[in-house]
Design a protein around this motif. Structure first.
Motif, PDB file in Angstrom:
ATOM      1  N   ILE A  46     -22.434   7.050   6.793  1.00 37.20           N
ATOM      2  CA  ILE A  46     -22.040   5.654   6.610  1.00 37.20           C
ATOM      3  C   ILE A  46     -21.071   5.530   5.447  1.00 37.20           C
ATOM      4  CG2 ILE A  46     -22.848   3.334   6.048  1.00 37.20           C
ATOM      5  CD1 ILE A  46     -25.450   3.971   7.462  1.00 37.20           C
ATOM      6  N   ALA A  47     -21.364   6.246   4.353  1.00 39.08           N
ATOM      7  CA  ALA A  47     -20.491   6.212   3.183  1.00 39.08           C
ATOM      8  C   ALA A  47     -19.095   6.717   3.532  1.00 39.08           C
ATOM      9  CB  ALA A  47     -21.090   7.054   2.058  1.00 39.08           C
ATOM     10  N   ASN A  48     -19.048   7.791   4.310  1.00 34.61           N
ATOM     11  CA  ASN A  48     -17.761   8.353   4.723  1.00 34.61           C
ATOM     12  C   ASN A  48     -16.979   7.356   5.566  1.00 34.61           C
ATOM     13  OD1 ASN A  48     -16.678  10.742   3.852  1.00 34.61           O
ATOM     14  ND2 ASN A  48     -17.111  11.860   5.744  1.00 34.61           N
ATOM     15  N   SER A  49     -17.693   6.672   6.457  1.00 37.39           N
ATOM     16  CA  SER A  49     -17.074   5.671   7.312  1.00 37.39           C
ATOM     17  C   SER A  49     -16.527   4.515   6.476  1.00 37.39           C
ATOM     18  CB  SER A  49     -18.090   5.154   8.329  1.00 37.39           C
ATOM     19  OG  SER A  49     -17.531   4.131   9.115  1.00 37.39           O
ATOM     20  N   CYS A  50     -17.318   4.030   5.529  1.00 36.53           N
ATOM     21  CA  CYS A  50     -16.889   2.931   4.658  1.00 36.53           C
ATOM     22  C   CYS A  50     -15.693   3.346   3.802  1.00 36.53           C
ATOM     23  CB  CYS A  50     -18.033   2.480   3.762  1.00 36.53           C
ATOM     24  SG  CYS A  50     -19.305   1.519   4.606  1.00 36.53           S
ATOM     25  N   ARG A  51     -15.740   4.571   3.307  1.00 35.07           N
ATOM     26  CA  ARG A  51     -14.642   5.083   2.483  1.00 35.07           C
ATOM     27  C   ARG A  51     -13.359   5.161   3.302  1.00 35.07           C
ATOM     28  NH1 ARG A  51     -17.248   8.982   0.820  1.00 35.07           N
ATOM     29  NH2 ARG A  51     -18.066   8.051  -1.078  1.00 35.07           N
ATOM     30  N   HIS A  52     -13.484   5.610   4.548  1.00 31.65           N
ATOM     31  CA  HIS A  52     -12.329   5.687   5.440  1.00 31.65           C
ATOM     32  C   HIS A  52     -11.757   4.291   5.692  1.00 31.65           C
ATOM     33  CE1 HIS A  52      -9.767   7.234   8.632  1.00 31.65           C
ATOM     34  NE2 HIS A  52     -10.230   6.300   9.445  1.00 31.65           N
ATOM     35  N   LEU A  53     -12.633   3.312   5.945  1.00 33.54           N
ATOM     36  CA  LEU A  53     -12.186   1.931   6.152  1.00 33.54           C
ATOM     37  C   LEU A  53     -11.452   1.404   4.929  1.00 33.54           C
ATOM     38  CD1 LEU A  53     -15.297   0.244   7.858  1.00 33.54           C
ATOM     39  CD2 LEU A  53     -13.118   0.790   8.929  1.00 33.54           C
ATOM     40  N   ALA A  54     -12.018   1.674   3.752  1.00 35.94           N
ATOM     41  CA  ALA A  54     -11.448   1.158   2.510  1.00 35.94           C
ATOM     42  C   ALA A  54     -10.060   1.731   2.243  1.00 35.94           C
ATOM     43  CB  ALA A  54     -12.382   1.461   1.341  1.00 35.94           C
ATOM     44  N   TYR A  55      -9.911   3.044   2.387  1.00 33.44           N
ATOM     45  CA  TYR A  55      -8.613   3.668   2.121  1.00 33.44           C
ATOM     46  C   TYR A  55      -7.557   3.215   3.134  1.00 33.44           C
ATOM     47  CZ  TYR A  55     -10.297   6.723  -1.590  1.00 33.44           C
ATOM     48  OH  TYR A  55     -10.780   7.197  -2.781  1.00 33.44           O
ATOM     49  N   LYS A  56      -7.966   3.066   4.373  1.00 29.70           N
ATOM     50  CA  LYS A  56      -7.027   2.582   5.384  1.00 29.70           C
ATOM     51  C   LYS A  56      -6.654   1.130   5.095  1.00 29.70           C
ATOM     52  CE  LYS A  56      -7.584   3.873   9.668  1.00 29.70           C
ATOM     53  NZ  LYS A  56      -8.049   3.950  11.088  1.00 29.70           N
ATOM     54  N   ASP A  57      -7.628   0.339   4.664  1.00 30.51           N
ATOM     55  CA  ASP A  57      -7.392  -1.053   4.302  1.00 30.51           C
ATOM     56  C   ASP A  57      -6.353  -1.138   3.176  1.00 30.51           C
ATOM     57  OD1 ASP A  57      -7.658  -3.786   4.293  1.00 30.51           O
ATOM     58  OD2 ASP A  57      -9.704  -3.819   3.523  1.00 30.51           O
ATOM     59  N   ILE A  58      -6.500  -0.267   2.182  1.00 34.87           N
ATOM     60  CA  ILE A  58      -5.559  -0.248   1.056  1.00 34.87           C
ATOM     61  C   ILE A  58      -4.167   0.164   1.522  1.00 34.87           C
ATOM     62  CG2 ILE A  58      -4.972   0.908  -1.115  1.00 34.87           C
ATOM     63  CD1 ILE A  58      -8.043   1.208  -1.562  1.00 34.87           C
ATOM     64  N   ALA A  59      -4.086   1.252   2.293  1.00 40.70           N
ATOM     65  CA  ALA A  59      -2.789   1.792   2.712  1.00 40.70           C
ATOM     66  C   ALA A  59      -2.009   0.813   3.594  1.00 40.70           C
ATOM     67  CB  ALA A  59      -2.994   3.115   3.438  1.00 40.70           C
ATOM     68  N   ILE A  60      -2.665   0.330   4.650  1.00 45.48           N
ATOM     69  CA  ILE A  60      -1.968  -0.555   5.579  1.00 45.48           C
ATOM     70  C   ILE A  60      -1.814  -1.955   4.988  1.00 45.48           C
ATOM     71  CG2 ILE A  60      -2.009  -1.590   7.885  1.00 45.48           C
ATOM     72  CD1 ILE A  60      -3.408   0.906   8.878  1.00 45.48           C
ATOM     73  N   GLY A  61      -2.849  -2.420   4.287  1.00 46.66           N
ATOM     74  CA  GLY A  61      -2.764  -3.732   3.644  1.00 46.66           C
ATOM     75  C   GLY A  61      -1.631  -3.793   2.635  1.00 46.66           C
ATOM     76  N   SER A  62      -1.417  -2.722   1.883  1.00 47.98           N
ATOM     77  CA  SER A  62      -0.324  -2.673   0.905  1.00 47.98           C
ATOM     78  C   SER A  62       1.029  -2.707   1.612  1.00 47.98           C
ATOM     79  CB  SER A  62      -0.430  -1.406   0.050  1.00 47.98           C
ATOM     80  OG  SER A  62      -1.619  -1.414  -0.712  1.00 47.98           O
ATOM     81  N   SER A  63       1.147  -1.948   2.696  1.00 44.73           N
ATOM     82  CA  SER A  63       2.406  -1.929   3.454  1.00 44.73           C
ATOM     83  C   SER A  63       2.682  -3.286   4.103  1.00 44.73           C
ATOM     84  CB  SER A  63       2.346  -0.846   4.533  1.00 44.73           C
ATOM     85  OG  SER A  63       2.209   0.435   3.958  1.00 44.73           O
ATOM     86  N   MET A  64       1.631  -3.993   4.488  1.00 46.27           N
ATOM     87  CA  MET A  64       1.774  -5.298   5.134  1.00 46.27           C
ATOM     88  C   MET A  64       1.983  -6.432   4.138  1.00 46.27           C
ATOM     89  SD  MET A  64       1.688  -5.336   8.486  1.00 46.27           S
ATOM     90  CE  MET A  64       1.124  -7.012   8.856  1.00 46.27           C
ATOM     91  N   SER A  65       1.782  -6.153   2.859  1.00 50.22           N
ATOM     92  CA  SER A  65       1.846  -7.208   1.840  1.00 50.22           C
ATOM     93  C   SER A  65       3.220  -7.848   1.716  1.00 50.22           C
ATOM     94  CB  SER A  65       1.414  -6.650   0.474  1.00 50.22           C
ATOM     95  OG  SER A  65       0.029  -6.378   0.463  1.00 50.22           O
ATOM     96  N   ALA A  66       4.229  -7.211   2.285  1.00 50.71           N
ATOM     97  CA  ALA A  66       5.570  -7.794   2.257  1.00 50.71           C
ATOM     98  C   ALA A  66       5.651  -9.047   3.124  1.00 50.71           C
ATOM     99  CB  ALA A  66       6.595  -6.761   2.736  1.00 50.71           C
ATOM    100  N   HIS A  67       4.718  -9.179   4.060  1.00 52.61           N
ATOM    101  CA  HIS A  67       4.740 -10.342   4.956  1.00 52.61           C
ATOM    102  C   HIS A  67       4.041 -11.517   4.287  1.00 52.61           C
ATOM    103  CE1 HIS A  67       4.256 -12.909   8.463  1.00 52.61           C
ATOM    104  NE2 HIS A  67       5.118 -12.117   9.102  1.00 52.61           N
ATOM    105  N   ARG A  68       4.644 -12.681   4.377  1.00 51.44           N
ATOM    106  CA  ARG A  68       4.127 -13.867   3.663  1.00 51.44           C
ATOM    107  C   ARG A  68       2.776 -14.334   4.196  1.00 51.44           C
ATOM    108  NH1 ARG A  68       8.001 -15.530   7.191  1.00 51.44           N
ATOM    109  NH2 ARG A  68       7.480 -17.217   8.661  1.00 51.44           N
ATOM    110  N   ASN A  69       2.406 -13.914   5.397  1.00 50.51           N
ATOM    111  CA  ASN A  69       1.134 -14.358   5.971  1.00 50.51           C
ATOM    112  C   ASN A  69       0.091 -13.250   6.015  1.00 50.51           C
ATOM    113  OD1 ASN A  69       3.336 -16.222   7.732  1.00 50.51           O
ATOM    114  ND2 ASN A  69       1.619 -17.269   6.770  1.00 50.51           N
ATOM    115  N   VAL A  70       0.211 -12.346   5.061  1.00 47.10           N
ATOM    116  CA  VAL A  70      -0.798 -11.309   4.846  1.00 47.10           C
ATOM    117  C   VAL A  70      -1.256 -11.413   3.399  1.00 47.10           C
ATOM    118  CG1 VAL A  70      -1.180  -8.821   4.651  1.00 47.10           C
ATOM    119  CG2 VAL A  70       0.090  -9.733   6.595  1.00 47.10           C
ATOM    120  N   LEU A  71      -2.564 -11.334   3.169  1.00 45.94           N
ATOM    121  CA  LEU A  71      -3.082 -11.409   1.807  1.00 45.94           C
ATOM    122  C   LEU A  71      -2.561 -10.205   1.018  1.00 45.94           C
ATOM    123  CD1 LEU A  71      -4.960 -13.331   0.189  1.00 45.94           C
ATOM    124  CD2 LEU A  71      -6.804 -11.686   0.608  1.00 45.94           C
TER     125      LEU A  71
END
Length: 288
Positions: A46-71
C-alpha cells in the motif's frame, strides 16, 4: 508542519482515499497542502502504491501547472515517509458539494465546463504522449471564491505508449464515472476521460452529483431518455430567460449524449468538446 499548525485536523477541508488536503499559510499567504496518509507505510504494498501516486501527482501536476485551470504546484517535501505537496490556494469548495453547485447560474456552470474541458484537452495534447487523467469526477474539481474551476489529483494518470492508440489499464473506477470500456476489458484511450467528463456535464445540468440524484429518485443510473426538461436543475430553468440560452440547453444535452456514447469512437475529442462549450459561452452576453 508550521504552515498547517502541525497538520491540525481543523485545517483539513478534503479527505480522499489516500490523502488529506489542508488549508495552510506560508509567509502570510494562503496555500493548500496535500498530505498522503502516513499510516499506509505499515503495509509495504500500500505504501508503495501511495508513493507511486504521490510522485506521479507531483510530476504531472507540476507540468500541468502552466494551465490556468489546474491547481498550481508550488513545491513539495520529499523528506517525509510519503511526499507532501504544496499548492497555490485555489479555494476549499469542490464541485461535489451540492451547496456549492446548486446556486450557480447557467453561465457560471457553462464557464466551469468550458474551463475544465480546456484543462483536460491540454493534458491529452500538450505532451509527447497523450496522458489520460482517469479520475475526472466532481471530487477532483476545486472552485475558488469566484467559482473558477481548477483540476486536481494527477496521481492516477497514465500515458499512451508511443505509436499506440490505447493503453492497458487495470484501474478500478467508480461506476458512476467510468467509461463502459473499463468494464469490458482493460484497454482505454483519451475517450475514457471524455466519458467521465460527460458525466460531469450531466451533474452541471442537474445541479447535484449523480449518486445523490439516483438516490433521491430511486434510480440505478441516468439514461439518455432522462435528459428531458424535468431533469434540468430548476435554478437553471428559472435563470434562463432568453431564447439563445434555451437553445443552448438543447445543444448542451446533445453534447452530453455524445460524450456518453457507449461506443468510444462516437465520442468527440476533448478539443471538440472545448470548442463547442467555448462557442456556447461566448454567445452569452449577460453578466454572471
Amino acid at each position: 508542519m508550521k504552515a498547517t499548525n502541525n497538520f491540525d485536523e481543523c485545517q483539513v477541508f478534503m479527505r480522499a482515499g489516500s490523502f488529506d488536503m489542508y488549508k495552510g499559510s506560508l509567509k502570510d499567504c494562503p496555500i493548500i497542502i496535500k498530505k498522503y496518509y502516513s499510516f499506509s507505510v505499515k503495509n509495504y504494498d500500500i505504501a508503495n502504491s501511495c508513493r507511486h501516486l504521490a510522485y506521479k501527482d507531483i510530476a504531472i501536476g507540476s507540468s500541468m501547472s502552466a494551465h490556468r485551470n489546474v491547481l498550481k504546484v508550488l513545491g513539495c517535501c520529499l523528506e517525509t515517509e510519503l511526499p507532501i505537496i504544496v499548492y497555490e490556494f485555489g479555494g476549499t469548495k469542490f464541485l461535489k458539494d451540492k451547496e456549492c453547485l446548486s446556486p450557480l447560474p447557467w453561465k457560471c456552470r457553462l464557464k466551469i465546463a468550458r474551463d475544465l474541458a480546456s484543462a483536460i484537452a491540454y493534458l491529452h495534447t500538450a505532451f509527447p504522449r497523450p496522458i489520460i487523467h482517469r479520475d475526472i469526477t466532481p471530487h477532483t474539481v476545486i472552485l475558488n471564491r469566484n467559482n473558477v474551476a481548477k483540476l486536481i489529483d494527477f496521481g492516477r494518470c497514465i500515458s499512451i505508449p508511443r505509436g499506440e492508440s490505447h493503453v492497458e489499464d487495470g484501474l478500478r473506477v467508480t461506476s458512476f464515472y467510468g467509461a463502459p470500456e473499463y468494464f469490458k476489458g482493460n484497454r482505454i484511450s483519451e475517450k475514457a476521460d471524455v466519458y467521465s467528463f460527460g458525466r460531469l456535464l450531466l451533474e452541471l445540468l442537474i445541479g447535484e452529483t449523480l449518486y445523490d440524484f439516483c438516490k433521491k429518485h430511486n434510480k440505478r443510473w441516468v439514461e439518455h431518455k432522462d435528459l428531458s426538461s424535468d431533469i434540468v436543475d430548476s435554478i437553471i430553468l428559472t435563470s434562463t430567460n432568453i431564447e439563445i440560452e434555451q437553445e443552448q440547453l438543447l445543444d448542451f444535452k446533445t453534447l452530453v449524449i455524445r460524450c456518453l456514447s457507449t461506443d468510444e469512437e462516437q465520442r468527440p475529442t476533448m478539443i471538440e468538446v472545448g470548442k463547442q462549450l467555448s462557442k456556447m459561452y461566448q454567445s452569452l452576453q449577460s453578466p454572471h
